[in-house]
Each structure stands twice: as structure tokens, then as C-alpha cells.
Motif scaffolding. Structure first.
Motif, mmCIF file in Angstrom:
data_model
loop_
_atom_site.group_PDB
_atom_site.id
_atom_site.type_symbol
_atom_site.label_atom_id
_atom_site.label_comp_id
_atom_site.label_asym_id
_atom_site.label_seq_id
_atom_site.Cartn_x
_atom_site.Cartn_y
_atom_site.Cartn_z
ATOM 1 N N VAL A 190 0.863 -1.183 0.000
ATOM 2 C CA VAL A 190 0.000 0.000 0.000
ATOM 3 C C VAL A 190 0.897 1.231 0.000
ATOM 4 N N ALA A 191 0.776 2.041 -1.025
ATOM 5 C CA ALA A 191 1.511 3.308 -1.085
ATOM 6 C C ALA A 191 0.618 4.408 -0.525
ATOM 7 N N LYS A 192 1.181 5.214 0.352
ATOM 8 C CA LYS A 192 0.416 6.291 0.975
ATOM 9 C C LYS A 192 0.976 7.638 0.564
ATOM 10 N N ARG A 193 0.078 8.554 0.332
ATOM 11 C CA ARG A 193 0.486 9.899 -0.069
ATOM 12 C C ARG A 193 1.255 10.557 1.067
ATOM 13 N N GLU A 194 2.388 11.118 0.748
ATOM 14 C CA GLU A 194 3.172 11.834 1.748
ATOM 15 C C GLU A 194 2.595 13.231 1.916
ATOM 16 N N PRO A 195 2.379 13.690 3.173
ATOM 17 C CA PRO A 195 1.802 15.025 3.364
ATOM 18 C C PRO A 195 2.686 16.090 2.748
ATOM 19 N N ALA A 196 2.043 17.094 2.188
ATOM 20 C CA ALA A 196 2.802 18.214 1.646
ATOM 21 C C ALA A 196 3.498 18.940 2.783
ATOM 22 N N PRO A 197 4.709 19.427 2.561
ATOM 23 C CA PRO A 197 5.420 20.131 3.625
ATOM 24 C C PRO A 197 4.666 21.366 4.064
ATOM 25 N N ALA A 198 4.697 21.615 5.359
ATOM 26 C CA ALA A 198 4.007 22.777 5.892
ATOM 27 C C ALA A 198 4.662 24.055 5.390
ATOM 28 N N THR A 199 3.808 25.029 5.087
ATOM 29 C CA THR A 199 4.327 26.313 4.658
ATOM 30 C C THR A 199 4.892 27.057 5.850
ATOM 31 N N VAL A 200 6.129 27.459 5.710
ATOM 32 C CA VAL A 200 6.794 28.182 6.787
ATOM 33 C C VAL A 200 6.768 29.667 6.464
ATOM 34 N N VAL A 201 6.142 30.439 7.334
ATOM 35 C CA VAL A 201 6.097 31.876 7.152
ATOM 36 C C VAL A 201 7.259 32.495 7.912
ATOM 37 N N LYS A 202 8.127 33.168 7.204
ATOM 38 C CA LYS A 202 9.288 33.775 7.823
ATOM 39 C C LYS A 202 8.883 35.051 8.522
ATOM 40 N N ALA A 203 9.196 35.148 9.824
ATOM 41 C CA ALA A 203 8.855 36.330 10.603
ATOM 42 C C ALA A 203 9.774 37.481 10.214
ATOM 43 N N ASP A 204 9.199 38.636 9.951
ATOM 44 C CA ASP A 204 9.969 39.843 9.690
ATOM 45 C C ASP A 204 9.165 41.012 10.235
ATOM 46 N N ILE A 205 9.653 41.600 11.327
ATOM 47 C CA ILE A 205 8.888 42.667 11.977
ATOM 48 C C ILE A 205 9.454 44.044 11.659
#
Length: 240
Positions: free
Chosen positions: A116-131
Motif C-alpha cells: 500500500v503506497a500512501k500519499r506523503e503530506p505536503a510540507p508545511a508552509t513556513v512563514v518567515k517572521a519579519d517585523i
């Protein structure tokens, strides 16, 4: 055996197929790790490659005879064993939830396995902090309402800047110190002199997901704390 399949959606297919899918199964030649990659697509055809690991051995093979027919998927991986070319035939069906494929893997006349091949979750989007920029907040403190205008400059995880503060008719401007950003957490200190005593007002906060607000806690030594939300001014919004 860990098998990772990466293919592109196909035009004309009833469902979308597979960017990256993984499965574990035992084989007679060890524990390979296969990572096929997409290269082209047509209405029903698949092409790509498989990068495999079995112990210390690694190989890369082109996928052949790839085909999608409705929910049915099939392709061939060529393997060389003792100078003999052996075909790995994989054919399966995409599950109803489109996150799994039930495969049958046939290795020439040597073995036949169900996987059984399972779909690998898409990587989480990382929001770069810039203040970097100008922010405004109002803190209801024990001394009264204090209006802050922060001007931050971020360099990596380090933050420098200043704060302009208004309280009734009084104003002050101070340089911020010990500023840093870790993930979405922001902290810095405002030095303040009260009746000849130097204290640090510490600010700790969390940047919002949109990057336009920081929820701050303002702590004045042992005297008390207050909370407020600093909002980025429109003129200081970062360029996308």
C-alpha cells in the motif's frame, strides 16, 4: 521495503494522481527505499525515475510503460541482478480517499507482493517572521494609558529599534535592547528610569499568522503587567 512514488497529475484522468507516496514492504533482496520522480505526462501515460536504497547499495532507474486508466495505475521498474535485467511490474488502484494506492509488485518470476503506497503530506508552509517597520500599540498601565510607536529593524533573529511613548502630555523616546525573534515569538526590553532607579520594561509577544499584529505582554519589573496588540502601520507593511 520503503517505496516512495512521485508522479504528476494526468490530463484526462478522473482523479488527481500522486505527487509523493510511500509504502513499506519486505522483499527478497533487502529493504530498498525507492523515490521515483516525475518527468512528463500525457493523457494516460506516466514517465519518471526511481532512486532506490537497499542497505549500502543505491540505484536509480527509469520507470517504463507507465499508464493510468481511470483509477488503475501501472508501470515497470528495471533492475539488473548479476548482469541480468529483471522487470519489477507494479500495478494498483487508487483508493477512494485518493491518498493510497493498493499495489501488486511482481519481480520477474521471483516474488509477488502486495503493498500500500500512501500519499506523503505536503510540507508545511513556513512563514518567515519579519517585523521590520513601524508598529503602534496602546497599553493600559498603572500609570495610565501609554501610546507606543515602535520602529523595528530585524537582521536575522536580532532586532534593534526605538520606541516613542506618549502618556498624557509627556513624551519619551528610548532605544530598545535585547531584541530578538525566534519563530513567531518577539521579545525586547525598554530601559526606564523611575525616581532614579533603572529598570527594564520587558515585552514578549507572538506574531500573527498574517504578520500584521503582535500580541504583547508588557512587564514592568515586579510592579505589574499589561497586554495590548501592536499593529503594523500601513506605510510599514513589507513588500510581498
Amino acid at each position: 521495503m520503503l517505496f516512495a512514488l512521485a508522479v504528476l497529475p494526468l490530463f484526462g484522468s478522473r482523479r488527481r494522481c500522486y505527487r509523493h507516496m510511500e509504502s513499506e514492504f519486505d522483499s527478497q533482496i533487502g529493504n530498498p527505499k525507492n523515490t521515483p520522480s516525475p518527468s512528463s505526462r500525457t493523457a494516460t501515460n506516466l514517465t519518471g525515475k526511481a532512486s532506490s536504497e537497499a542497505g549500502e547499495r543505491k540505484r536509480e532507474a527509469e520507470l517504463k510503460e507507465g499508464r493510468v486508466d481511470g483509477d488503475a495505475i501501472s508501470f515497470v521498474e528495471l533492475l539488473t541482478i548479476q548482469d541480468n535485467e529483471v522487470s519489477h511490474h507494479l500495478h494498483g488502484k487508487l483508493a477512494t480517499n485518493v491518498n493510497e494506492i493498493n499495489f501488486t509488485r511482481e519481480v520477474g518470476e521471483f516474488a509477488k507482493e502486495e503493498i500500500v503506497a500512501k500519499r506523503e503530506p505536503a510540507p508545511a508552509t513556513v512563514v518567515k517572521a519579519d517585523i521590520t517597520g513601524e508598529w503602534q500599540a496602546q497599553f493600559d498601565t498603572q500609570r495610565g494609558l501609554q501610546k507606543y510607536t515602535f520602529t523595528f529593524k530585524q537582521n536575522g533573529s536580532k532586532v534593534t529599534g526605538k520606541a516613542n511613548v506618549e502618556m498624557e502630555e509627556r513624551k519619551r523616546e528610548v532605544e530598545l535592547k535585547d531584541g530578538k525573534v525566534e519563530g513567531g515569538l518577539v521579545s525586547f526590553a525598554e530601559p526606564l528610569s523611575i525616581q532614579g532607579n533603572d529598570i527594564n520594561i520587558t515585552f514578549t509577544g507572538k506574531l500573527s499568522a498574517k504578520g500584521d499584529e503582535i500580541k504583547f505582554t508588557r512587564q514592568v519589573g515586579d510592579f505589574g503587567s499589561s497586554e495590548a496588540t501592536a499593529k503594523r502601520t500601513a506605510a510599514a507593511a513589507p513588500t510581498p
